[in-house]
Write a protein that holds these residues in place. Sequence first.
Motif, PDB file in Angstrom:
ATOM      1  N   UNK A 275       0.843  -1.201   0.000  1.00 27.93           N
ATOM      2  CA  UNK A 275       0.000   0.000   0.000  1.00 27.93           C
ATOM      3  C   UNK A 275       0.877   1.250   0.000  1.00 27.93           C
ATOM      4  N   UNK A 276       1.935   1.254   0.838  1.00 27.08           N
ATOM      5  CA  UNK A 276       2.846   2.393   0.871  1.00 27.08           C
ATOM      6  C   UNK A 276       3.487   2.599  -0.494  1.00 27.08           C
ATOM      7  N   UNK A 277       3.893   1.502  -1.136  1.00 25.62           N
ATOM      8  CA  UNK A 277       4.554   1.593  -2.429  1.00 25.62           C
ATOM      9  C   UNK A 277       3.611   2.154  -3.491  1.00 25.62           C
ATOM     10  N   UNK A 278       2.386   1.665  -3.506  1.00 33.08           N
ATOM     11  CA  UNK A 278       1.407   2.161  -4.482  1.00 33.08           C
ATOM     12  C   UNK A 278       1.126   3.650  -4.267  1.00 33.08           C
TER      13      UNK A 278
ATOM     14  N   UNK B 114       1.778   6.562  -6.930  1.00 32.83           N
ATOM     15  CA  UNK B 114       0.631   7.375  -7.350  1.00 32.83           C
ATOM     16  C   UNK B 114       0.923   8.867  -7.167  1.00 32.83           C
ATOM     17  N   UNK B 115       1.531   9.212  -6.048  1.00 36.75           N
ATOM     18  CA  UNK B 115       1.787  10.623  -5.766  1.00 36.75           C
ATOM     19  C   UNK B 115       2.905  11.176  -6.642  1.00 36.75           C
ATOM     20  N   UNK B 116       3.903  10.325  -6.968  1.00 37.88           N
ATOM     21  CA  UNK B 116       4.966  10.789  -7.861  1.00 37.88           C
ATOM     22  C   UNK B 116       4.385  11.189  -9.211  1.00 37.88           C
TER      23      UNK B 116
ATOM     24  N   UNK C 137       4.417  15.624  -0.738  1.00 36.17           N
ATOM     25  CA  UNK C 137       3.667  14.435  -1.084  1.00 36.17           C
ATOM     26  C   UNK C 137       4.412  13.134  -0.961  1.00 36.17           C
ATOM     27  N   UNK C 138       5.728  13.176  -0.677  1.00 32.49           N
ATOM     28  CA  UNK C 138       6.500  11.940  -0.707  1.00 32.49           C
ATOM     29  C   UNK C 138       6.728  11.354   0.673  1.00 32.49           C
ATOM     30  N   UNK C 139       6.341  12.072   1.682  1.00 32.47           N
ATOM     31  CA  UNK C 139       6.545  11.587   3.037  1.00 32.47           C
ATOM     32  C   UNK C 139       5.293  10.884   3.506  1.00 32.47           C
ATOM     33  N   UNK C 140       5.478   9.765   4.144  1.00 32.73           N
ATOM     34  CA  UNK C 140       4.340   9.011   4.666  1.00 32.73           C
ATOM     35  C   UNK C 140       3.521   9.898   5.581  1.00 32.73           C
ATOM     36  N   UNK C 141       2.200   9.833   5.453  1.00 35.02           N
ATOM     37  CA  UNK C 141       1.344  10.632   6.312  1.00 35.02           C
ATOM     38  C   UNK C 141       1.707  10.370   7.767  1.00 35.02           C
TER      39      UNK C 141
END
Length: 672
Positions: free
Chosen positions: A45-48, A52-54, A152-156
């Motif tokens: 999920x983290x990878x997707x 997606x955000x990239x 956008x690249x940092x985990x929430x």
Amino acid sequence: MRVIDGYTIKAPLGQGTFGQTWLVEKNGQEFALKLFKNEMIRSDYDLKRINREILSLKAVNHPNVVKYVDDGVHSEGFENYHFLVMEYADGEPLRKFIERSGRLSVSQTQRITLQILEGLNEIHKAGYYHRDLKPDNIFITRLGDVLILDFGLVKILDASTLTATGAPMGTYAYMPPEQLQDSKNIDHRADMYSLGAIMFHMITGRLPLEIHSLVEAPYKIIHEVPPFASSLNPATPNKLDNIIATLLEKQQHRRKYTIDSLFIELKSLDDRTIPIPADLTLRFIPRLLHNERSIIEKYSETNKLDGIIFPANFLPKYSKVYEHVRDNGKFTMIDPVVYRLAYSKFSNVQSLVNLPYALSSFNKEIPADFVNLSQLQERAMSVMDWQLKNNPSVLVAPFHFLANTQDPWLDIDIKVFNECRKYLSDINESRPLYAGISVQIESMTDDISPIRLVNHYTRIQAEGYMLMFDAKLDTFNKAHYYAFGRIISMLGDMGKPIVLSRINDFGLGLMSLGATGLSSGIGFIEDFHESILIEEGGGFHLQPKYYIPQLLTSYSEKILKDIFEPAIGKELACNCPYCMGSTEIEYLCQPAITKGHYLWQKQKQVATLNEMANPERMRWFEQQVNSAISLAKQLKKASKNRNIVFDHFNYWIEAIKQIEKERTTALPSIAP
């Protein structure tokens, strides 16, 4: 050299919680490459989500947002590492920029914040939130431009990320409470909170929350209210101070700004107003009691009355005497008496409990009652409205008694003053706004404290000052007189009115240093002590004393008998319209006579000083003091009454002369 997908690593740029950033080169051009730690990608999920955000980030193109160039996976042995390539600009993170500067100027803070807002607006328009705004993610180029990094690249961030390995404690100072409480439902206001924290850091050089351990982090993020930026950097304009406080509200709905509205507010941070010409007329302004209407009305029929100070809690019940003076065009000032609400004794006085700005009928107010901007604004508005309702000549901001310059009430009172000014500007009210200062004089007897106190109050540019110091002004403490005079002299340099409340004849000398108004009860309460606010009885029911101007002192009935007994004492008989040359003690001690006589004599003294320049005022005062000392010595010898004292007069003169001597000497530069 190590090469990642054609990018040659040249040097490390930084190490963060989620990976390391390198300076790389490809085809002769430099870039920044972020290599993510495998342990930070915990699931498919983290990878997707990252992928997606990239893809979405490629659509964000703005001069204040770092441009994304490339991304991919790099393999080393059995490990795969995700990487991201972005533009590289020569410069440094905002955190280092602040550290080098100590703290930033107002103009620097304004310029950087406006650029952050420009970039943030583009990110939000794309339907995304940054979620990790902090000085390490804001880059300042050598040309002074701002770039937002890591969007956008940092985990929430949620509660689980508080345990992330390597995350510095300072990072959590920028985290909005909702990221711990409901991270899946954050919106643009999370970024606004982080921006407020960054602004606080820029203008103060300090973090809004001092977090020292993971254990205390959640509580502080959710509950601890940061101080006002102005309490750490007095140069912070009130408008900027309020913006930061609003952005740092714990409740999302209280962060009222959109990016557009905040941008407009930040474009102009000028708090200045058109100066009001100062009225430096010297006045004796009695502090009236509710039962002195007939005395004032009779006095003003045939004599000039400069004006009055009226306690706010006497309104509206005893408004007739106040209205009589006001409606005759005389100077009027309403003391907000807020300082009395900070002592439990107030609860026994119904008129104080009834004030519209009293917080409780039973509990005294404490600094913790005024930690939010809304609380400060409500106090400012309610005090101003109560005064405006009664239409005084000038307005007085609420103030408290200060133990010293470290007293928490000091910053609160300064902040409330600024909110009073803002409120008055909003309603187009232009009459002068005075700042009230009440302090324990003993705490002012070192070299630095008076300077620090004056620096605090002169930075707000009040149109005048009302001073009420805890100082016994007939004692032999020379340091107290000197400290009192120093403060008056420094405030006097501002060229603003200075009203001394509850002052004896030492105030006549202080008029040569810059004081413009003297106030006391009519014939009693000629000084102020904190004990009045604490103790039962507290000095509000004292019998008036008879004033003898030649001795610069008011005396009780018992001492008065010994003064008028010898021949030299009879020569002190007063020929004012009230005393008419009498030395009959019973007659002179009637309240109507004692008070009318006191008013007449004080108005006469101040009128005499009003016709003089400062050097002449000092000479006149010295003559009066020397004459009083000579007469008091003779009376004490003739009457054998030890209560006829005069030694403190020498200290009055010595202190004022020393201050006059020092007035041309440069004062040390002391921060508030």
